[in-house]
Design a protein around this motif. Sequence first.
Motif, PDB file in Angstrom:
ATOM      1  N   ASP A 142      13.802  54.998  -7.609  1.00 35.37           N
ATOM      2  CA  ASP A 142      14.367  55.712  -6.508  1.00 35.37           C
ATOM      3  C   ASP A 142      14.938  55.050  -5.527  1.00 35.37           C
ATOM      4  OD1 ASP A 142      12.981  58.207  -7.313  1.00 35.37           O
ATOM      5  OD2 ASP A 142      11.306  58.101  -5.876  1.00 35.37           O
ATOM      6  N   GLN A 143      14.546  53.606  -5.231  1.00 34.68           N
ATOM      7  CA  GLN A 143      15.346  52.926  -4.467  1.00 34.68           C
ATOM      8  C   GLN A 143      16.729  52.179  -4.979  1.00 34.68           C
ATOM      9  OE1 GLN A 143      11.974  49.748  -4.350  1.00 34.68           O
ATOM     10  NE2 GLN A 143      10.808  51.063  -3.124  1.00 34.68           N
ATOM     11  N   ILE A 144      16.686  52.240  -6.516  1.00 34.75           N
ATOM     12  CA  ILE A 144      17.943  51.903  -7.077  1.00 34.75           C
ATOM     13  C   ILE A 144      19.080  53.023  -6.692  1.00 34.75           C
ATOM     14  CG2 ILE A 144      19.459  51.511  -9.207  1.00 34.75           C
ATOM     15  CD1 ILE A 144      18.060  48.971  -8.057  1.00 34.75           C
ATOM     16  N   VAL A 145      18.232  54.043  -6.951  1.00 39.70           N
ATOM     17  CA  VAL A 145      19.555  55.100  -6.883  1.00 39.70           C
ATOM     18  C   VAL A 145      19.867  55.601  -5.336  1.00 39.70           C
ATOM     19  CG1 VAL A 145      19.459  57.890  -7.005  1.00 39.70           C
ATOM     20  CG2 VAL A 145      18.563  56.617  -9.016  1.00 39.70           C
ATOM     21  N   HIS A 146      19.000  55.310  -4.573  1.00 41.89           N
ATOM     22  CA  HIS A 146      19.247  55.583  -3.195  1.00 41.89           C
ATOM     23  C   HIS A 146      20.179  54.646  -2.724  1.00 41.89           C
ATOM     24  CE1 HIS A 146      17.978  56.504   1.210  1.00 41.89           C
ATOM     25  NE2 HIS A 146      18.262  55.266   1.346  1.00 41.89           N
ATOM     26  N   LEU A 147      20.036  53.285  -2.996  1.00 42.85           N
ATOM     27  CA  LEU A 147      21.079  52.351  -2.494  1.00 42.85           C
ATOM     28  C   LEU A 147      22.356  52.624  -3.074  1.00 42.85           C
ATOM     29  CD1 LEU A 147      18.956  48.974  -2.785  1.00 42.85           C
ATOM     30  CD2 LEU A 147      20.008  49.935  -0.745  1.00 42.85           C
ATOM     31  N   ALA A 148      22.528  53.014  -4.625  1.00 42.06           N
ATOM     32  CA  ALA A 148      23.905  53.252  -5.113  1.00 42.06           C
ATOM     33  C   ALA A 148      24.396  54.476  -4.064  1.00 42.06           C
ATOM     34  CB  ALA A 148      23.722  53.743  -6.775  1.00 42.06           C
ATOM     35  N   HIS A 149      23.654  55.508  -3.997  1.00 36.44           N
ATOM     36  CA  HIS A 149      24.223  56.588  -3.392  1.00 36.44           C
ATOM     37  C   HIS A 149      24.908  56.015  -1.796  1.00 36.44           C
ATOM     38  CE1 HIS A 149      22.203  59.985  -5.876  1.00 36.44           C
ATOM     39  NE2 HIS A 149      23.172  59.275  -6.458  1.00 36.44           N
ATOM     40  N   ASP A 150      24.092  55.139  -1.195  1.00 38.58           N
ATOM     41  CA  ASP A 150      24.411  54.620   0.032  1.00 38.58           C
ATOM     42  C   ASP A 150      25.556  53.853   0.040  1.00 38.58           C
ATOM     43  OD1 ASP A 150      22.235  55.725   1.580  1.00 38.58           O
ATOM     44  OD2 ASP A 150      21.475  53.681   1.930  1.00 38.58           O
ATOM     45  N   LEU A 151      25.824  53.249  -1.085  1.00 38.42           N
ATOM     46  CA  LEU A 151      26.911  52.229  -1.015  1.00 38.42           C
ATOM     47  C   LEU A 151      28.292  53.062  -1.585  1.00 38.42           C
ATOM     48  CD1 LEU A 151      24.991  50.046  -0.650  1.00 38.42           C
ATOM     49  CD2 LEU A 151      26.216  48.738  -2.169  1.00 38.42           C
ATOM     50  N   GLU A 152      28.061  54.168  -2.339  1.00 45.74           N
ATOM     51  CA  GLU A 152      29.013  55.037  -2.481  1.00 45.74           C
ATOM     52  C   GLU A 152      30.180  55.634  -1.253  1.00 45.74           C
ATOM     53  OE1 GLU A 152      27.654  57.935  -4.999  1.00 45.74           O
ATOM     54  OE2 GLU A 152      27.752  56.662  -6.969  1.00 45.74           O
ATOM     55  N   ARG A 153      29.154  55.719  -0.237  1.00 46.61           N
ATOM     56  CA  ARG A 153      29.767  56.291   1.204  1.00 46.61           C
ATOM     57  C   ARG A 153      30.605  55.120   1.796  1.00 46.61           C
ATOM     58  NH1 ARG A 153      24.102  58.035   1.624  1.00 46.61           N
ATOM     59  NH2 ARG A 153      23.955  59.839   0.633  1.00 46.61           N
ATOM     60  N   LEU A 154      30.583  54.070   1.548  1.00 48.61           N
ATOM     61  CA  LEU A 154      31.095  52.947   2.207  1.00 48.61           C
ATOM     62  C   LEU A 154      32.632  52.509   1.595  1.00 48.61           C
ATOM     63  CD1 LEU A 154      28.403  50.378   2.476  1.00 48.61           C
ATOM     64  CD2 LEU A 154      28.982  51.988   3.967  1.00 48.61           C
ATOM     65  N   PRO A 155      33.447  52.123   2.342  1.00 44.60           N
ATOM     66  CA  PRO A 155      34.826  51.575   1.844  1.00 44.60           C
ATOM     67  C   PRO A 155      34.772  50.731   0.595  1.00 44.60           C
ATOM     68  CG  PRO A 155      35.057  51.477   4.139  1.00 44.60           C
ATOM     69  CD  PRO A 155      33.479  51.735   3.746  1.00 44.60           C
ATOM     70  N   PRO A 156      35.469  50.537  -0.333  1.00 45.13           N
ATOM     71  CA  PRO A 156      35.418  49.872  -1.343  1.00 45.13           C
ATOM     72  C   PRO A 156      35.585  48.128  -1.083  1.00 45.13           C
ATOM     73  CG  PRO A 156      37.020  51.621  -1.978  1.00 45.13           C
ATOM     74  CD  PRO A 156      36.794  51.854  -0.592  1.00 45.13           C
ATOM     75  N   MET A 157      34.890  47.445  -1.814  1.00 48.66           N
ATOM     76  CA  MET A 157      34.703  45.927  -1.638  1.00 48.66           C
ATOM     77  C   MET A 157      33.955  45.544  -2.870  1.00 48.66           C
ATOM     78  SD  MET A 157      33.226  43.986   1.587  1.00 48.66           S
ATOM     79  CE  MET A 157      34.347  44.590   2.899  1.00 48.66           C
ATOM     80  N   PRO A 158      34.695  44.147  -3.091  1.00 48.82           N
ATOM     81  CA  PRO A 158      33.621  43.625  -4.184  1.00 48.82           C
ATOM     82  C   PRO A 158      32.182  43.405  -3.710  1.00 48.82           C
ATOM     83  CG  PRO A 158      35.865  42.678  -3.907  1.00 48.82           C
ATOM     84  CD  PRO A 158      35.796  43.802  -2.916  1.00 48.82           C
ATOM     85  N   THR A 159      31.190  43.609  -4.646  1.00 52.95           N
ATOM     86  CA  THR A 159      29.846  43.846  -4.159  1.00 52.95           C
ATOM     87  C   THR A 159      28.978  43.061  -5.196  1.00 52.95           C
ATOM     88  OG1 THR A 159      30.433  46.009  -3.137  1.00 52.95           O
ATOM     89  CG2 THR A 159      28.092  45.448  -3.628  1.00 52.95           C
ATOM     90  N   VAL A 160      28.209  42.191  -4.544  1.00 51.19           N
ATOM     91  CA  VAL A 160      26.855  41.532  -5.214  1.00 51.19           C
ATOM     92  C   VAL A 160      25.479  42.207  -4.923  1.00 51.19           C
ATOM     93  CG1 VAL A 160      25.662  39.498  -5.923  1.00 51.19           C
ATOM     94  CG2 VAL A 160      28.275  39.575  -5.622  1.00 51.19           C
ATOM     95  N   TRP A 161      24.661  42.618  -5.595  1.00 46.70           N
ATOM     96  CA  TRP A 161      23.353  43.172  -5.304  1.00 46.70           C
ATOM     97  C   TRP A 161      22.476  41.761  -5.733  1.00 46.70           C
ATOM     98  CZ3 TRP A 161      21.420  48.624  -6.438  1.00 46.70           C
ATOM     99  CH2 TRP A 161      22.533  49.536  -6.089  1.00 46.70           C
ATOM    100  N   ALA A 162      21.427  41.352  -4.988  1.00 52.85           N
ATOM    101  CA  ALA A 162      20.868  40.117  -5.452  1.00 52.85           C
ATOM    102  C   ALA A 162      19.283  40.268  -4.704  1.00 52.85           C
ATOM    103  CB  ALA A 162      21.340  38.965  -4.920  1.00 52.85           C
TER     104      ALA A 162
END
Length: 238
Positions: A142-162
């Motif tokens: 649930d947390q991965i899906v939630h974060l993926a949806h959150d970031l989809e709403r942001l302007p595009p930018m090269p991104t790292v998850w760590a």
Amino acid sequence: MTQTMTIAPTLRLASYNIQKCVGLDLRRQPRRILQVLGALGADIAVLQEADKRLPPRPAALPHFVLEEAGWNVVDLGGAGSLGWHGNAVIWKGAGITQLASAHHDLPGFEPRGAVRVEFDTPIGSLRVLGLHLGLLAASRRDQIVHLAHDLERLPPMPTVWAGDFNEWSRQPVLDHLAPMLRFLPARPSFPAPRPLGALDRIAHSPELSAVAHGVFAERPAPIASDHLPVWADLTRPD
């Protein structure tokens, strides 16, 4: 005609669960954590368990100790804390400027959160998401899906998850839930003296490339925390 080759700049990003700076010898030594990070040579470090457990959750890795060592601390809004829900982001070195920061509340049985920081760096603009996922498999999904949806709403930018994904499976269990990312091959980082579980992971968007990555196990890392730090050298391919 002589051709001049240009070498693309790289940035070393590390993720480290510092276990509140308490080592396996049961001694709280913040400067030992900085010794590990210094030997690792990270430009940006994403930390987990950076604050003590009980409210008001003071920083386990004090601000003045970081500043003495030349680290900059992202202000994530916790009074006296280093991070938020134990997640912190620090950086050092020339050419890195913090642009913005934010929090992400996460669903699940336990109280969890993630932090987001945007930088201008030698490899261009970079969005860094620091996280520490839950102990339950359903919560992690649930947390991965939630974060993926959150970031989809942001302007595009090269991104790292760590961060500490808390996932023991060697199968791409979480990778499929965030198909916009490329997860670096899992390498064991826990427990530090004899790593078995690849709990600590780094993933990046397609605009980035990892020219090298690994787990840092040089002394005193095997005793400084119960996790070893993981790292990746990131670049922007032409």
